[in-house]
Design an enzyme around this catalytic site. Structure first.
Site, PDB file in Angstrom:
ATOM      1  CB  CYS A 159      45.004  29.129  65.696  1.00 57.80           C
ATOM      2  SG  CYS A 159      43.752  28.095  66.411  1.00 57.80           S
ATOM      3  CG  PHE A 217      47.940  36.578  72.722  1.00 58.10           C
ATOM      4  CD1 PHE A 217      46.782  37.289  72.428  1.00 58.10           C
ATOM      5  CD2 PHE A 217      48.809  36.294  71.675  1.00 58.10           C
ATOM      6  CE1 PHE A 217      46.509  37.702  71.134  1.00 58.10           C
ATOM      7  CE2 PHE A 217      48.541  36.698  70.376  1.00 58.10           C
ATOM      8  CZ  PHE A 217      47.390  37.407  70.110  1.00 58.10           C
ATOM      9  CD  GLU A 244      49.489  32.393  62.728  1.00 61.77           C
ATOM     10  OE1 GLU A 244      50.562  32.287  63.353  1.00 61.77           O
ATOM     11  OE2 GLU A 244      48.453  31.799  63.070  1.00 61.77           O
ATOM     12  CD  GLU A 255      54.909  35.751  78.005  1.00 58.19           C
ATOM     13  OE1 GLU A 255      54.094  34.805  77.890  1.00 58.19           O
ATOM     14  OE2 GLU A 255      56.048  35.734  77.516  1.00 58.19           O
ATOM     15  NE  ARG A 256      52.540  38.898  73.963  1.00 57.41           N
ATOM     16  CZ  ARG A 256      53.774  38.915  74.480  1.00 57.41           C
ATOM     17  NH1 ARG A 256      53.986  39.435  75.688  1.00 57.41           N
ATOM     18  NH2 ARG A 256      54.806  38.441  73.820  1.00 57.41           N
ATOM     19  CE  LYS A 292      54.645  30.283  79.941  1.00 63.19           C
ATOM     20  NZ  LYS A 292      54.229  31.605  79.391  1.00 63.19           N
TER      21      LYS A 292
HETATM   22  P1  NAD Z   1      53.781  32.311  71.263  1.00 61.39           P
HETATM   23  O1  NAD Z   1      54.371  31.164  70.556  1.00 61.39           O
HETATM   24  O2  NAD Z   1      54.496  33.614  71.240  1.00 61.39           O
HETATM   25  O3  NAD Z   1      53.562  31.968  72.810  1.00 61.39           O
HETATM   26  C1  NAD Z   1      52.939  30.763  73.225  1.00 61.39           C
HETATM   27  C2  NAD Z   1      53.510  30.361  74.566  1.00 61.39           C
HETATM   28  O4  NAD Z   1      54.909  30.085  74.435  1.00 61.39           O
HETATM   29  C3  NAD Z   1      53.377  31.432  75.642  1.00 61.39           C
HETATM   30  O5  NAD Z   1      53.019  30.828  76.852  1.00 61.39           O
HETATM   31  C4  NAD Z   1      54.776  32.027  75.710  1.00 61.39           C
HETATM   32  O6  NAD Z   1      55.099  32.523  76.994  1.00 61.39           O
HETATM   33  C5  NAD Z   1      55.665  30.856  75.359  1.00 61.39           C
HETATM   34  N1  NAD Z   1      56.904  31.269  74.687  1.00 61.39           N
HETATM   35  C6  NAD Z   1      57.080  32.357  73.890  1.00 61.39           C
HETATM   36  N2  NAD Z   1      58.356  32.414  73.445  1.00 61.39           N
HETATM   37  C7  NAD Z   1      58.986  31.339  73.972  1.00 61.39           C
HETATM   38  C8  NAD Z   1      60.332  30.835  73.874  1.00 61.39           C
HETATM   39  N3  NAD Z   1      61.257  31.453  73.151  1.00 61.39           N
HETATM   40  N4  NAD Z   1      60.627  29.691  74.534  1.00 61.39           N
HETATM   41  C9  NAD Z   1      59.714  29.053  75.264  1.00 61.39           C
HETATM   42  N5  NAD Z   1      58.433  29.491  75.402  1.00 61.39           N
HETATM   43  C10 NAD Z   1      58.070  30.612  74.757  1.00 61.39           C
HETATM   44  O7  NAD Z   1      52.288  32.484  70.681  1.00 61.39           O
HETATM   45  P2  NAD Z   1      51.239  33.633  70.970  1.00 61.39           P
HETATM   46  O8  NAD Z   1      51.669  34.874  70.262  1.00 61.39           O
HETATM   47  O9  NAD Z   1      50.917  33.715  72.408  1.00 61.39           O
HETATM   48  O10 NAD Z   1      49.947  33.034  70.242  1.00 61.39           O
HETATM   49  C11 NAD Z   1      49.684  33.190  68.884  1.00 61.39           C
HETATM   50  C12 NAD Z   1      50.107  31.980  68.081  1.00 61.39           C
HETATM   51  O11 NAD Z   1      49.475  30.821  68.586  1.00 61.39           O
HETATM   52  C13 NAD Z   1      49.685  32.061  66.631  1.00 61.39           C
HETATM   53  O12 NAD Z   1      50.731  31.564  65.834  1.00 61.39           O
HETATM   54  C14 NAD Z   1      48.482  31.143  66.547  1.00 61.39           C
HETATM   55  O13 NAD Z   1      48.215  30.584  65.280  1.00 61.39           O
HETATM   56  C15 NAD Z   1      48.875  30.093  67.511  1.00 61.39           C
HETATM   57  N6  NAD Z   1      47.723  29.344  67.971  1.00 61.39           N
HETATM   58  C16 NAD Z   1      47.579  28.070  67.517  1.00 61.39           C
HETATM   59  C17 NAD Z   1      46.479  27.339  67.905  1.00 61.39           C
HETATM   60  C18 NAD Z   1      46.297  25.938  67.424  1.00 61.39           C
HETATM   61  O14 NAD Z   1      45.493  25.231  67.994  1.00 61.39           O
HETATM   62  N7  NAD Z   1      47.018  25.493  66.414  1.00 61.39           N
HETATM   63  C19 NAD Z   1      45.527  27.895  68.758  1.00 61.39           C
HETATM   64  C20 NAD Z   1      45.721  29.190  69.209  1.00 61.39           C
HETATM   65  C21 NAD Z   1      46.833  29.913  68.814  1.00 61.39           C
END
Ligand code: NAD
Length: 498
Positions: free
Chosen positions: A281, A149, A383, A176-177, A173
């Site tokens: 991140c 998100f 985090e 969804e937020r 994909k």
């Molecule tokens: P998230 O892991 O909750 O969601 C990421 C994606 O995974 C979304 O599209 C979501 O729909 C999907 N998803 C969520 N739960 C799932 C499941 N159980 N099975 C399959 N797919 C699932 O992350 P978020 O809250 O949207 O984003 C924040 C996180 O992303 C933080 O940990 C941040 O550090 C990380 N991030 C990392 C980078 C990087 O480059 N390393 C960059 C941006 C964000």
């Protein structure tokens, strides 16, 4: 209630699964739309569209493919205010910050305008008697991207721009937020001349993700999000025979040496710790001053700045930061702050009770500063992904260096110093993917590669830069003998260059 569907086959389509998820306005707490959550069948329909369109796109010469991106970059610039406002309305961050989000993606699109050069192969004339050898890079076919998100503009573009420029079709994909911006980007790609079916946006949750991970026609999957999901996506994609690169969470440290310019370091910490409400991140969430005197000066200068942070909705042009993304995120952050107090850290600036008049139901967390944090504490290990900075006091440089090195995550790290020897030693020894020297958020530009180490990244090729061209293509090597009339006897031993 407005419903956000998908973008398949070059147009917006409504969801048919009957399942939806709420999209909030984080500043007010109101549900402003429902986003469709795709079924397996809807995902498969998008893949079928992509599969039908991809061969012609791959056969389009690379200059023509590049021209779509030249036009797309133009359109992004023309629509910048609209795109940033749309992004902010679902994410909550300030409009200026959202422009940064879109521009960082735009820069990757500029980079892939060089695709005719970037995807060129290699050629060896006369590798053997009348033998030429060449390696070419061909698209993987259909690529998929699963995005978080916090950067709904930049991260989708990190992925779809190189993938599409390389001749792939793409299934995105998004989170969804905040699903509206990715759909708008897909519309603009069509306006820029991309054929229908090459970029599809399928909204959804785990059902859509699992359908991607098991789809036999998808060749490569790129993921950015939290570490547990990154680990899961990497393992599942790989066991289904797909190429995968998965980027996870972070806990980025900033070391402040006694000789650092303290005003510069404090300003850097303010932006890197509290910009976007800490939901980056590459946010700095741990400050490591070296020596008691440095630590005292740092905390003394930081505290009043944090107390005077201007917090507001995205419509407030003067706001430094907005709310966090959802009520769940708000509750999780509040829980972690309370845990930090229980564990004995000193909460020097307490933003827990922050309320904004007129936005009492918004997900605002005031800036928080913890001092005397130790590596055993939950607030150090986890985090937080909110506007909470922890100060861990180190006695000397070696102790400071050992902190990020022992941490589970390895995304980014920074050192602030005037000592070139210390900076060079730090950059060389630290086991982290992206290093800043007097730069707090060392996010590489589009023509370098972005990626962390340790639990921040699974897979070996990074985002954007030349790594992305490798990730979204497969190498094919051709060994050719011309003229074909050269005669020889049958050879039964392994051919070698004698
Ligand atoms: P998230 O892991 O909750 O969601 C990421 C994606 O995974 C979304 O599209 C979501 O729909 C999907 N998803 C969520 N739960 C799932 C499941 N159980 N099975 C399959 N797919 C699932 O992350 P978020 O809250 O949207 O984003 C924040 C996180 O992303 C933080 O940990 C941040 O550090 C990380 N991030 C990392 C980078 C990087 O480059 N390393 C960059 C941006 C964000």
């Amino acid at each position: 209630m407005r419903e956000i569907g998908h973008f398949i086959g070059g147009k917006k389509v409504a969801g048919t699964s009957g399942r939806t998820s709420d999209v909030f306005n984080p500043a007010t707490g109101e549900v402003q739309a429902k986003v469709a959550l795709a079924s397996v069948e809807e995902l498969r329909a998008a893949v079928a569209n992509a599969k039908a369109a991809q061969p012609k796109w791959a056969a389009t010469n690379p200059q023509r493919r590049a021209r779509v991106f030249f036009k797309f970059v133009d359109l992004l610039n023309q629509h910048m205010d609209e795109l940033a406002t749309l992004l902010s309305s679902e994410h909550g961050k300030t409009v200026e910050d959202s422009k940064g989000d879109v521009i960082r993606g735009l820069e990757v699109c500029e980079f892939v305008c060089g695709i005719p050069h970037l995807a060129k192969g290699e050629f060896t004339e006369g590798a053997g008697p009348a033998i030429d050898m060449y390696s070419i890079r061909q698209p993987v076919g259909i690529g998929a991207g699963i995005t978080p998100f916090n950067f709904p503009g930049m991260i989708p573009m990190w992925m779809f721009a190189p993938a599409i420029a390389c001749g792939n079709a793409f299934i995105l994909k998004p989170s969804e937020r905040d699903p509206s911006l990715p759909i708008r980007l897909a519309e603009l790609m069509i306006e820029a001349g991309l054929p229908a079916g090459i970029l599809n946006v399928v909204n959804g949750d785990k059902t859509a993700v699992d359908a991607i991970l098991t789809d036999p026609d998808i060749g490569a999957v790129s993921f950015v999000g939290s570490t547990p999901i990154a680990r899961y996506v990497y393992g599942t994609a790989a066991s289904n025979g797909k190429r995968a690169q998965c980027f996870g969470g972070a806990k980025n440290h900033m070391i402040i040496m006694p000789d650092a310019d303290m005003d510069q370091a404090v300003n850097a910490l303010m932006g890197a710790g509290y910009g976007s409400a800490g939901e980056r991140c590459m946010a700095v969430s741990v400050a490591v001053p070296v020596g008691e005197e440095t630590a005292n000066r740092l905390v003394e200068k930081l505290a009043p700045k944090i107390e005077s942070l201007r917090i507001g909705p995205y419509t407030d042009e003067k706001a430094d930061m907005g709310p966090v993304v959802t009520k769940d995120a708000y509750n999780r952050i509040q829980g972690l702050i309370n845990k930090g107090i229980e564990e004995g850290a000193k909460l020097v600036v307490d933003g827990r009770d922050f309320k904004l008049q007129g936005y009492e139901d918004g997900y605002f967390v005031g800036g928080c500063l913890f001092d005397n944090v130790t590596p055993e504490m939950e607030i150090y290990k986890t985090e937080i992904f909110g506007p909470v900075l922890s100060v861990v006091r180190a006695h000397n440089y070696e102790e400071a260096l050992s902190l990020p090195m022992k941490h589970e995550y390895g995304n980014g790290v920074a050192i602030f110093t005037r000592d070139g020897d210390a900076a060079r030693d730090f950059a060389s020894r630290v086991n982290i993917g992206m290093i800043g020297i007097n730069v707090p958020i060392p996010v590489p530009l589009a023509y370098h590669s972005f990626g962390g180490w340790k639990a921040s990244s699974f897979g070996d090729l990074n985002q954007h830069g030349t790594d992305s061209i490798k990730f979204w293509t497969r190498t094919k090597t051709v060994t050719a003998r011309w003229p074909s009339g050269i005669k020889g006897d049958a050879e039964f031993v392994m051919p070698t260059m004698k």
